[in-house]
Design an enzyme around this catalytic site. Structure first.
Site, PDB file in Angstrom:
ATOM      1  N   ASP A   1     -10.583  -2.596   4.158  1.00 43.20           N
ATOM      2  CA  ASP A   1     -11.843  -1.954   3.778  1.00 43.20           C
ATOM      3  C   ASP A   1     -12.986  -2.959   3.785  1.00 43.20           C
ATOM      4  O   ASP A   1     -14.149  -2.595   3.613  1.00 43.20           O
ATOM      5  CB  ASP A   1     -11.729  -1.236   2.434  1.00 43.20           C
ATOM      6  CG  ASP A   1     -11.320  -2.144   1.287  1.00 43.20           C
ATOM      7  OD1 ASP A   1     -11.142  -3.355   1.510  1.00 43.20           O
ATOM      8  OD2 ASP A   1     -11.165  -1.636   0.159  1.00 43.20           O
TER       9      ASP A   1
ATOM     10  N   ASP B   1      -5.987  -0.146   4.840  1.00 46.92           N
ATOM     11  CA  ASP B   1      -6.446  -0.039   3.458  1.00 46.92           C
ATOM     12  C   ASP B   1      -6.813   1.398   3.111  1.00 46.92           C
ATOM     13  O   ASP B   1      -7.471   2.088   3.908  1.00 46.92           O
ATOM     14  CB  ASP B   1      -7.687  -0.912   3.235  1.00 46.92           C
ATOM     15  CG  ASP B   1      -7.361  -2.260   2.618  1.00 46.92           C
ATOM     16  OD1 ASP B   1      -6.292  -2.394   1.994  1.00 46.92           O
ATOM     17  OD2 ASP B   1      -8.189  -3.177   2.754  1.00 46.92           O
TER      18      ASP B   1
ATOM     19  N   GLU C   1      -4.673 -11.883  -4.439  1.00 42.14           N
ATOM     20  CA  GLU C   1      -5.982 -12.427  -4.080  1.00 42.14           C
ATOM     21  C   GLU C   1      -6.594 -13.218  -5.229  1.00 42.14           C
ATOM     22  O   GLU C   1      -6.677 -12.732  -6.359  1.00 42.14           O
ATOM     23  CB  GLU C   1      -6.931 -11.304  -3.659  1.00 42.14           C
ATOM     24  CG  GLU C   1      -8.293 -11.803  -3.207  1.00 42.14           C
ATOM     25  CD  GLU C   1      -9.115 -10.745  -2.502  1.00 42.14           C
ATOM     26  OE1 GLU C   1     -10.291 -11.036  -2.186  1.00 42.14           O
ATOM     27  OE2 GLU C   1      -8.601  -9.638  -2.269  1.00 42.14           O
TER      28      GLU C   1
END
Length: 272
Positions: A52, A91, A190
């Site tokens: 995304d 995504d 992340e």
């Protein structure tokens, strides 16, 4: 071309597990269109994420939030048409799964049917457990995403390092283990401390792909435009630029402009 020559065998969820068990690191990059996906796949990449992040690098938005499900399906289908070997993960965009688990399944089904992708990815822990359970139950491979989840940027108050404190690290570990139990085939971590990334990778049997999560995870992912140096304005600590294509592109276009204005293009060998 990578010195690690890839065979032509399709990368699947089972192959990802085998790669982890063998200690083979998994290379993942984003792609959003047919031309770049074809090049990325031919270079020996294992996984391609139709992220995304297209909202940022393709459409110029400051966050990933504006991109729609229809737009993600468009990008996903474009990428799939250019890929032969890599596992393609799409995504699920903001708003396509947060409202209800049923909506999440419907969105995931659309992505798989209309793109031909191999898996979907969605962000979050406990809040999306039921959505993940139902998507997996529907026969759709799911990649989880913990740590900094960009769709929650406003809740976080920025793109900050996550799970720094012991309580937050413990919660992330628990959520990672739960995502595996629910059937996730892989997990993206992340922007978390490297020591925590290693702990998660050591505990899970599924592959753990890091972006700003240290070297002791099972693989790495970067945004293609970032690692190619197409935008030098974005420079997080975890980013390494493997090329400076932004300079090459502007230089080539500048030469084209000059050739057109100087009437040196086209020459007699370039017209009919």
């Amino acid at each position: 071309m990578s010195k690690h020559q890839a065979d032509g065998k399709k990368v699947t969820t089972r192959r990802l597990i085998a790669m982890k068990q063998a200690g083979e690191r998994i290379a993942m990059l984003t792609a959003y269109d047919y031309t770049m996906a074809k090049l990325v796949d031919a270079s020996g990449i294992d996984m391609i994420l139709v992220g995304d992040s297209a909202a940022n690098v393709m459409a110029g938005h400051s966050t990933t939030l504006p991109i729609t499900l229809d737009q993600m399906i468009y990008h996903g289908a474009s990428v799939v048409r250019g890929v032969k070997r890599a596992m393609v993960v799409v995504d699920m965009p903001f708003g396509s799964y947060q409202t209800s688990p049923i909506e999440a399944v419907q969105s995931a089904v659309r992505i798989m049917k209309e793109t031909g992708a191999d898996a979907v990815k969605l962000e979050g822990g406990s809040a999306v457990y039921e959505a993940i359970r139902l998507i997996v139950q529907a026969g759709i491979p799911v990649v989880g995403h913990l740590g900094l989840t960009p769709q929650s940027v406003h809740q976080f108050g920025g793109y900050n390092l996550q799970a720094k404190e012991d309580a937050a690290a413990h919660k992330l570990l628990e959520e990672a283990e739960t995502l595996e139990r629910l059937g996730c085939c892989a997990l993206v971590l992340e922007k978390i401390p490297a020591v925590l990334g290693k702990q998660v990778a050591d505990r899970l049997e599924i592959p753990v792909i890091g972006i700003g999560a240290g070297v002791d995870v099972d693989g790495q992912v970067l945004v293609l435009q970032d690692m190619l140096g197409l935008d030098e304005g974005f420079s997080p600590k975890f980013l390494r630029r493997f090329a400076l294509l932004g300079e090459a592109v502007t230089s080539a276009i500048g030469e084209y402009v000059d050739a057109v204005k100087d009437s040196t293009f086209p020459n007699q060998n370039e017209w009919y």
